[in-house]
Design a protein around this motif. Sequence first.
Motif, PDB file in Angstrom:
ATOM      1  N   SER A  18      -6.110   3.826   3.950  1.00 63.37           N
ATOM      2  CA  SER A  18      -6.180   2.248   4.552  1.00 63.37           C
ATOM      3  C   SER A  18      -8.353   2.843   4.768  1.00 63.37           C
ATOM      4  CB  SER A  18      -6.119   1.941   5.964  1.00 63.37           C
ATOM      5  OG  SER A  18      -4.965   0.972   6.034  1.00 63.37           O
ATOM      6  N   VAL A  19      -8.805   3.864   4.531  1.00 59.05           N
ATOM      7  CA  VAL A  19      -9.907   4.831   4.403  1.00 59.05           C
ATOM      8  C   VAL A  19     -10.201   4.484   3.404  1.00 59.05           C
ATOM      9  CG1 VAL A  19     -11.004   7.022   4.501  1.00 59.05           C
ATOM     10  CG2 VAL A  19      -9.050   7.160   5.204  1.00 59.05           C
ATOM     11  N   GLY A  20     -11.706   4.247   3.885  1.00 57.84           N
ATOM     12  CA  GLY A  20     -13.077   3.944   2.872  1.00 57.84           C
ATOM     13  C   GLY A  20     -12.505   2.823   1.760  1.00 57.84           C
ATOM     14  N   ARG A  21     -12.846   2.049   0.936  1.00 60.17           N
ATOM     15  CA  ARG A  21     -12.428   1.608  -0.511  1.00 60.17           C
ATOM     16  C   ARG A  21     -11.112   1.810  -0.861  1.00 60.17           C
ATOM     17  NH1 ARG A  21     -17.287  -1.386  -3.568  1.00 60.17           N
ATOM     18  NH2 ARG A  21     -15.127  -2.934  -4.248  1.00 60.17           N
ATOM     19  N   SER A  22     -10.290   2.623  -0.112  1.00 61.04           N
ATOM     20  CA  SER A  22      -9.045   2.709  -1.149  1.00 61.04           C
ATOM     21  C   SER A  22      -7.836   2.265  -1.260  1.00 61.04           C
ATOM     22  CB  SER A  22      -7.630   3.883  -0.070  1.00 61.04           C
ATOM     23  OG  SER A  22      -7.701   3.389   1.412  1.00 61.04           O
ATOM     24  N   GLU A  23      -7.187   0.831  -0.986  1.00 59.47           N
ATOM     25  CA  GLU A  23      -7.168  -0.986  -0.682  1.00 59.47           C
ATOM     26  C   GLU A  23      -7.875  -0.961  -2.296  1.00 59.47           C
ATOM     27  OE1 GLU A  23      -6.284  -3.137   2.523  1.00 59.47           O
ATOM     28  OE2 GLU A  23      -5.421  -1.650   3.628  1.00 59.47           O
ATOM     29  N   ASP A  24      -8.993  -0.811  -1.951  1.00 62.70           N
ATOM     30  CA  ASP A  24      -9.902  -1.839  -3.135  1.00 62.70           C
ATOM     31  C   ASP A  24      -9.327  -0.940  -4.381  1.00 62.70           C
ATOM     32  OD1 ASP A  24     -10.839  -3.846  -2.101  1.00 62.70           O
ATOM     33  OD2 ASP A  24     -12.939  -2.544  -1.019  1.00 62.70           O
ATOM     34  N   VAL A  25      -9.706   0.158  -4.469  1.00 62.08           N
ATOM     35  CA  VAL A  25      -8.865   1.186  -5.270  1.00 62.08           C
ATOM     36  C   VAL A  25      -7.322   0.761  -6.035  1.00 62.08           C
ATOM     37  CG1 VAL A  25      -8.394   3.808  -6.373  1.00 62.08           C
ATOM     38  CG2 VAL A  25     -10.509   2.646  -4.729  1.00 62.08           C
ATOM     39  N   ALA A  26      -6.486   0.671  -4.975  1.00 58.30           N
ATOM     40  CA  ALA A  26      -5.325   0.697  -5.651  1.00 58.30           C
ATOM     41  C   ALA A  26      -5.354  -1.090  -6.271  1.00 58.30           C
ATOM     42  CB  ALA A  26      -4.722   0.235  -4.183  1.00 58.30           C
TER      43      ALA A  26
ATOM     44  N   ALA B  46      -3.764  -1.715 -10.405  1.00 58.35           N
ATOM     45  CA  ALA B  46      -2.719  -2.748 -10.367  1.00 58.35           C
ATOM     46  C   ALA B  46      -3.588  -4.287 -11.455  1.00 58.35           C
ATOM     47  CB  ALA B  46      -2.346  -3.010  -8.755  1.00 58.35           C
ATOM     48  N   HIS B  47      -4.968  -4.821 -11.180  1.00 58.21           N
ATOM     49  CA  HIS B  47      -5.314  -5.367 -12.111  1.00 58.21           C
ATOM     50  C   HIS B  47      -5.773  -5.741 -12.928  1.00 58.21           C
ATOM     51  CE1 HIS B  47      -5.987  -7.807  -7.371  1.00 58.21           C
ATOM     52  NE2 HIS B  47      -4.741  -8.066  -8.089  1.00 58.21           N
ATOM     53  N   HIS B  48      -6.235  -4.237 -12.944  1.00 57.82           N
ATOM     54  CA  HIS B  48      -6.858  -3.958 -14.532  1.00 57.82           C
ATOM     55  C   HIS B  48      -5.375  -3.024 -15.614  1.00 57.82           C
ATOM     56  CE1 HIS B  48     -10.303  -6.001 -13.773  1.00 57.82           C
ATOM     57  NE2 HIS B  48      -9.880  -5.347 -12.573  1.00 57.82           N
ATOM     58  N   SER B  49      -4.380  -2.954 -14.772  1.00 56.30           N
ATOM     59  CA  SER B  49      -3.751  -1.572 -15.306  1.00 56.30           C
ATOM     60  C   SER B  49      -2.271  -1.817 -15.222  1.00 56.30           C
ATOM     61  CB  SER B  49      -3.912  -0.310 -15.048  1.00 56.30           C
ATOM     62  OG  SER B  49      -3.967   0.137 -14.057  1.00 56.30           O
ATOM     63  N   GLU B  50      -1.018  -0.916 -16.223  1.00 58.84           N
ATOM     64  CA  GLU B  50       0.467  -1.317 -16.088  1.00 58.84           C
ATOM     65  C   GLU B  50       0.420   0.028 -15.094  1.00 58.84           C
ATOM     66  OE1 GLU B  50       2.049  -1.270 -18.855  1.00 58.84           O
ATOM     67  OE2 GLU B  50       1.506  -3.024 -19.932  1.00 58.84           O
ATOM     68  N   LEU B  51       0.350  -0.175 -13.451  1.00 58.49           N
ATOM     69  CA  LEU B  51       0.480   0.459 -12.501  1.00 58.49           C
ATOM     70  C   LEU B  51       2.116   1.686 -12.181  1.00 58.49           C
ATOM     71  CD1 LEU B  51      -1.085   2.721 -10.597  1.00 58.49           C
ATOM     72  CD2 LEU B  51      -1.725   0.359  -9.444  1.00 58.49           C
ATOM     73  N   THR B  52       2.007   2.449 -11.855  1.00 57.02           N
ATOM     74  CA  THR B  52       2.797   3.229 -11.107  1.00 57.02           C
ATOM     75  C   THR B  52       2.371   4.197  -9.723  1.00 57.02           C
ATOM     76  OG1 THR B  52       3.837   4.028 -13.089  1.00 57.02           O
ATOM     77  CG2 THR B  52       4.556   5.014 -11.215  1.00 57.02           C
ATOM     78  N   VAL B  53       3.491   3.911  -8.879  1.00 51.49           N
ATOM     79  CA  VAL B  53       2.099   4.204  -7.512  1.00 51.49           C
ATOM     80  C   VAL B  53       3.571   5.307  -7.519  1.00 51.49           C
ATOM     81  CG1 VAL B  53       1.893   3.532  -4.877  1.00 51.49           C
ATOM     82  CG2 VAL B  53       1.764   2.119  -6.840  1.00 51.49           C
ATOM     83  N   ARG B  54       2.938   6.393  -6.884  1.00 53.90           N
ATOM     84  CA  ARG B  54       3.979   7.796  -6.423  1.00 53.90           C
ATOM     85  C   ARG B  54       2.718   8.136  -5.026  1.00 53.90           C
ATOM     86  NH1 ARG B  54       2.595   8.985 -11.977  1.00 53.90           N
ATOM     87  NH2 ARG B  54       4.229   8.865 -13.396  1.00 53.90           N
TER      88      ARG B  54
END
Length: 454
Positions: A224-232, A236-244
């Motif tokens: 939740s720091v800065g724009r980290s949620e916006d980055v996630a 997610a919206h512009h790619s096929e994303l894997t979260v590790r």
Amino acid sequence: MAHELHSEVVHNPSDDLTQWPGDHGQRPLDLTVVLSVGSDDRVEVIALPHGKRAPRTRAHRAGLQVSGTAIRGQADRLRAQWQAFVRHQPLDADGMPSGPPFPFAAGHDLRPCRSTVIPMIEELAEAGAYTLDRILAGTDNDLVRFREFLLEELSQEDLRISFDSGLSVPWPMLAVRAGGPGTPAFLGHRHEIEQTGASYAPFRPPAARPFPVTSLNADLALGSVGRSEDVAQLLAHHSELTVRTHADELVKSLSDIEFDEDLMYFWCHGAFEEYGAHRTVGVRLSDDKVIDADLVHQHRDGFRSSRESVFRPFVVLNACHAGVPTATAELEYLGRAFVEHGATGVLGPQIEIPQVFASEYAHTFLDRYLSGTQTAGEICRDLVRHFLDELHNPLALAYLLYCGIDSLLEIRPCTSSPSTSTNRDDSGRPAVVVPSQVTGSPSTSPSTSAPRSG
């Protein structure tokens, strides 16, 4: 009567038309500067301008009069001055802290601090010019002529420059003494810059597909720091994303011969580890395991000679010190390891970057890179100009591009929607996966004792 003719193609004459060109079709470099450190710590430097006649006797070449060790020392001194900028704290007449703590680390827009920040940026430019002067100092005839040529080249604008060197030098932070008042002198503002120096890496043509394949490798505490949620959400919206979020997830992926990601984004802390003679620099996700160069080699070395191996991501290491290439002989650069196994480039900071700025920089960089319209080199230079010229913030200069000046995302148009998954159980995820929401971790705010840095 018509007869069917049987034919067999034995030479595949169209091969050259079906293979991706090795330079990705980008325009050539304008200048390559090679620094070679000998066993006696002496440094030889060569400059190779593209399309220009070298002196009739040999290439632009000289032996530096400053040692490799001294160059590293000057580079570390410059980084320390930039770190002092991040930690700047105004004082009152009695020498006590005045105003909010660490104002330059609290946000990315420093226009409210204009009267204070502009003189400090000028001091950083002066320090960068001094560092370059120290590297090129000397009275030897060859060195004098080489210095005149190189400084004249660097004083231009909009060149594409590659520094091929094993020395740890923050090239974008260096500066030239050229131009009138108000003219930015930083090399990273004037030019597209990369550093190279890794061993020969396997070449794989970029994948052209409807949606980029990306990964978010994150420390949940930074969710939740800065724009980290916006980055996630952007990923997610512009790619096929894997979260590790844990090292074992990344190790599992690295152990797969086909690691076919276009972009790997790390949002975590840098980590130094020392045990006896073993010293290493790497990153940590949500657990305590250090992800360093040796870990990458351990799980990818077996694929070096395999033609079936796929590994070609552009890597953004948004973690403190993760962009520092080989600060000492014992500290093997994590980004170099990625490049040696096929990564198209690595981008990371040279100093401790405030988390708020780091998240803003990442969002702006990734938004442009995922569009597939600009190379990484173009984006890095444009972001330096955006943050410095418009917001009076010089910290984009702290990001060093290791290889990858020509890294470009290839996108084939498609109307379907991208998907998102986690690596731990391969389960489907919604279009937006925000690590802090998944775990319910609290928001992180800037500290009053020191700026929060990656």
